[in-house]
Design an enzyme around this catalytic site. Structure first.
Site, PDB file in Angstrom:
ATOM      1  N   SER A 120     -30.519  36.041 -41.434  1.00  0.00           N
ATOM      2  CA  SER A 120     -30.661  35.850 -39.994  1.00  0.00           C
ATOM      3  C   SER A 120     -30.116  37.024 -39.209  1.00  0.00           C
ATOM      4  O   SER A 120     -30.127  36.993 -37.980  1.00  0.00           O
ATOM      5  CB  SER A 120     -29.965  34.554 -39.580  1.00  0.00           C
ATOM      6  N   HIS A 134     -37.785  35.283 -41.496  1.00  0.00           N
ATOM      7  CA  HIS A 134     -36.643  34.516 -40.983  1.00  0.00           C
ATOM      8  C   HIS A 134     -37.122  33.199 -40.375  1.00  0.00           C
ATOM      9  O   HIS A 134     -37.726  33.181 -39.303  1.00  0.00           O
ATOM     10  CB  HIS A 134     -35.872  35.369 -39.959  1.00  0.00           C
ATOM     11  N   GLU A 185     -39.677  34.723 -37.823  1.00  0.00           N
ATOM     12  CA  GLU A 185     -39.599  36.146 -37.485  1.00  0.00           C
ATOM     13  C   GLU A 185     -40.012  36.943 -38.723  1.00  0.00           C
ATOM     14  O   GLU A 185     -39.585  36.628 -39.834  1.00  0.00           O
ATOM     15  CB  GLU A 185     -38.161  36.535 -37.111  1.00  0.00           C
ATOM     16  N   ASN A 236     -31.702  35.795 -32.869  1.00  0.00           N
ATOM     17  CA  ASN A 236     -30.236  35.706 -32.919  1.00  0.00           C
ATOM     18  C   ASN A 236     -29.536  36.760 -32.065  1.00  0.00           C
ATOM     19  O   ASN A 236     -28.391  36.579 -31.669  1.00  0.00           O
ATOM     20  CB  ASN A 236     -29.743  35.762 -34.361  1.00  0.00           C
TER      21      ASN A 236
HETATM   22  N1  CAA Z   1     -37.494  17.627 -40.996  1.00  0.00           N
HETATM   23  C1  CAA Z   1     -38.645  17.117 -40.530  1.00  0.00           C
HETATM   24  N2  CAA Z   1     -38.800  16.609 -39.291  1.00  0.00           N
HETATM   25  C2  CAA Z   1     -37.710  16.590 -38.499  1.00  0.00           C
HETATM   26  C3  CAA Z   1     -36.464  17.069 -38.902  1.00  0.00           C
HETATM   27  C4  CAA Z   1     -36.380  17.622 -40.201  1.00  0.00           C
HETATM   28  N3  CAA Z   1     -35.238  18.140 -40.677  1.00  0.00           N
HETATM   29  N4  CAA Z   1     -35.570  16.927 -37.880  1.00  0.00           N
HETATM   30  C5  CAA Z   1     -36.249  16.367 -36.864  1.00  0.00           C
HETATM   31  N5  CAA Z   1     -37.536  16.169 -37.228  1.00  0.00           N
HETATM   32  C6  CAA Z   1     -38.616  15.714 -36.366  1.00  0.00           C
HETATM   33  C7  CAA Z   1     -38.525  14.278 -35.994  1.00  0.00           C
HETATM   34  O1  CAA Z   1     -39.172  13.457 -36.930  1.00  0.00           O
HETATM   35  C8  CAA Z   1     -39.229  14.252 -34.651  1.00  0.00           C
HETATM   36  O2  CAA Z   1     -40.633  14.268 -34.829  1.00  0.00           O
HETATM   37  P1  CAA Z   1     -41.649  13.837 -33.641  1.00  0.00           P
HETATM   38  O3  CAA Z   1     -41.579  14.880 -32.574  1.00  0.00           O
HETATM   39  O4  CAA Z   1     -42.975  13.808 -34.304  1.00  0.00           O
HETATM   40  O5  CAA Z   1     -41.175  12.492 -33.148  1.00  0.00           O
HETATM   41  C9  CAA Z   1     -38.854  15.581 -34.027  1.00  0.00           C
HETATM   42  O6  CAA Z   1     -38.508  16.438 -35.115  1.00  0.00           O
HETATM   43  C10 CAA Z   1     -37.696  15.424 -33.080  1.00  0.00           C
HETATM   44  O7  CAA Z   1     -36.613  14.829 -33.810  1.00  0.00           O
HETATM   45  P2  CAA Z   1     -35.677  13.680 -33.244  1.00  0.00           P
HETATM   46  O8  CAA Z   1     -36.403  12.868 -32.245  1.00  0.00           O
HETATM   47  O9  CAA Z   1     -35.019  12.996 -34.393  1.00  0.00           O
HETATM   48  O10 CAA Z   1     -34.501  14.442 -32.589  1.00  0.00           O
HETATM   49  P3  CAA Z   1     -34.525  15.416 -31.383  1.00  0.00           P
HETATM   50  O11 CAA Z   1     -35.574  15.105 -30.401  1.00  0.00           O
HETATM   51  O12 CAA Z   1     -33.125  15.450 -30.982  1.00  0.00           O
HETATM   52  O13 CAA Z   1     -34.924  16.810 -32.037  1.00  0.00           O
HETATM   53  C11 CAA Z   1     -34.434  18.866 -33.025  1.00  0.00           C
HETATM   54  C12 CAA Z   1     -34.204  17.381 -33.081  1.00  0.00           C
HETATM   55  C13 CAA Z   1     -35.885  19.199 -33.345  1.00  0.00           C
HETATM   56  C14 CAA Z   1     -33.525  19.476 -34.073  1.00  0.00           C
HETATM   57  C15 CAA Z   1     -34.095  19.367 -31.564  1.00  0.00           C
HETATM   58  O14 CAA Z   1     -32.827  18.891 -31.186  1.00  0.00           O
HETATM   59  C16 CAA Z   1     -34.127  20.854 -31.434  1.00  0.00           C
HETATM   60  O15 CAA Z   1     -35.173  21.464 -31.301  1.00  0.00           O
HETATM   61  N6  CAA Z   1     -32.919  21.496 -31.434  1.00  0.00           N
HETATM   62  C17 CAA Z   1     -32.798  22.942 -31.356  1.00  0.00           C
HETATM   63  C18 CAA Z   1     -33.051  23.533 -32.698  1.00  0.00           C
HETATM   64  C19 CAA Z   1     -32.938  25.032 -32.682  1.00  0.00           C
HETATM   65  O16 CAA Z   1     -32.682  25.678 -31.677  1.00  0.00           O
HETATM   66  N7  CAA Z   1     -33.125  25.615 -33.868  1.00  0.00           N
HETATM   67  C20 CAA Z   1     -33.004  27.028 -34.033  1.00  0.00           C
HETATM   68  C21 CAA Z   1     -31.638  27.334 -34.460  1.00  0.00           C
HETATM   69  S1  CAA Z   1     -31.438  29.055 -34.626  1.00  0.00           S
HETATM   70  C22 CAA Z   1     -31.929  29.366 -36.154  1.00  0.00           C
HETATM   71  O17 CAA Z   1     -32.284  28.542 -36.943  1.00  0.00           O
HETATM   72  C23 CAA Z   1     -31.870  30.783 -36.485  1.00  0.00           C
HETATM   73  C24 CAA Z   1     -30.645  31.214 -37.186  1.00  0.00           C
HETATM   74  O18 CAA Z   1     -30.761  32.127 -37.966  1.00  0.00           O
HETATM   75  C25 CAA Z   1     -29.318  30.691 -36.888  1.00  0.00           C
END
Ligand code: CAA
Length: 292
Positions: free
Chosen positions: A120, A141, A153, A191
């Site tokens: 990342s 990524h 990415e 990031n």
């Molecule tokens: N696998 C499969 N499906 C998943 C899942 C998983 N691990 N987690 C959640 N889902 C699905 C759910 O089934 C749900 O599907 P529908 O839209 O079809 O209903 C959807 O995702 C939303 O989930 P929830 O309703 O349970 O929960 P939520 O609305 O709170 O969403 C989330 C959860 C998608 C994680 C949301 O909170 C989110 O987008 N958060 C931000 C995530 C983010 O910014 N990620 C990037 C991080 S940075 C990175 O990764 C880079 C790095 O190098 C650090």
């Protein structure tokens, strides 16, 4: 372009299990490799749960979920990956560890195979130099949670060939995801922007400007982010957040990337977020409880 059908994934942590999930779901054969058998067991149960979630939401059929699981093999020996067409390294964010894994991998891997890293933040060019095939090396990524997040990415190192780059881009499309191409600079695009925001949220807490819940509520409701920055930091892992800040700080030699001392303290305490049950929130109960 290189024909990729079998993909190895090294590291069965939260990124590795998601990467195996999306490749297998897209019809590739995947092999999930880790030196720790327990970690592989855990990864398989997470994949099963996440596939079940997709079935429950009518995103995929129960048959697809079963077939996807059937396309993921398990391995605890690097030699098992010898016949993969591509191997993606998704180990901990530590340059020495990644270089060692990549060097060991290349001794076992067939010479035509491509190698990718899910780093990342670390230089793709530097990681490529620990392999015997910098031209066949690329950064892919993925974002967490991998089955849900649309973006990958794609990062070329200085020696990455056009063929490898085109193959990497085509793979992202085959997975049904969208790419953002980034040049090989510390922490790439996402990031470079996200982590200083999270670090600033931790400074905001450290300086007593707001509580954990005020900061997260402020950013969730004030800027429509799905998670507040502290909740997101816990979700990503505070150790990962710290190592990305260190790569930015050292790689760009600019004090604006100085990791917040409170972030360092939490990592020293082993409070790494969700994965250890405590970070800016305590995850012991049914509902996460803010710790400050
Ligand atoms: N696998 C499969 N499906 C998943 C899942 C998983 N691990 N987690 C959640 N889902 C699905 C759910 O089934 C749900 O599907 P529908 O839209 O079809 O209903 C959807 O995702 C939303 O989930 P929830 O309703 O349970 O929960 P939520 O609305 O709170 O969403 C989330 C959860 C998608 C994680 C949301 O909170 C989110 O987008 N958060 C931000 C995530 C983010 O910014 N990620 C990037 C991080 S940075 C990175 O990764 C880079 C790095 O190098 C650090």
């Amino acid at each position: 372009m290189v024909d990729i059908r079998k993909v190895g994934i090294i590291g069965a942590g939260q990124m590795g299990n998601g990467i195996a999930h999306v490749f297998a779901l897209a019809g590739f054969n995947a092999v999930l490799n880790d030196i720790n058998d327990e970690q592989i067991d855990k990864a398989f149960s997470v994949i099963e749960q996440n596939l079940a979630r997709q079935v429950a939401k009518d995103k995929i059929s129960a048959e697809d979920a079963q077939a996807t699981l059937g396309r993921i093999g398990r391995s605890n020996q690097i030699n098992d990956l010898a016949d993969c067409h591509m191997v993606i390294e998704a180990a901990t964010e530590n340059i020495d560890l990644k270089k060692k894994i990549l060097a060991d991998l290349c001794m076992a891997l067939n010479k035509d195979a491509l190698v990718a890293t899910n780093t990342s933040s670390i230089s793709i060019t530097a990681l490529a130099s620990s392999t015997d095939r910098p031209d066949k090396f690329i950064g892919l990524h993925f974002m967490n949670p991998v089955p849900v997040m649309q973006l990958v990415e794609v990062i070329r190192g200085i020696a990455t060939s056009r063929e490898t780059f085109e193959t990497g881009k085509a793979l992202v499309t085959q997975l049904g995801k969208t790419m953002a191409v980034s040049e090989d600079f510390p922490a790439f695009i996402v990031n470079r922007i996200l982590m200083p925001m999270i670090n600033e949220a931790i400074f905001t807490l450290y300086e007593g400007v707001g509580t954990v819940s005020a900061i997260d509520t402020g950013m969730k409701l004030g800027t429509n982010h799905p998670m507040g920055p502290l909740e997101l930091a816990d979700f990503i892992g505070l150790d990962t957040c710290l190592s990305i800040m260190q790569v930015l700080y050292e790689g760009l030699s600019d004090s604006k990337y100085r990791p917040c001392p409170l972030l360092i303290k939490y990592v020293e305490a082993g409070w790494l977020g969700r994965k250890t049950g405590r970070g800016f929130y305590d995850y012991a109960g049914d509902v996460p409880v803010a710790t400050r």
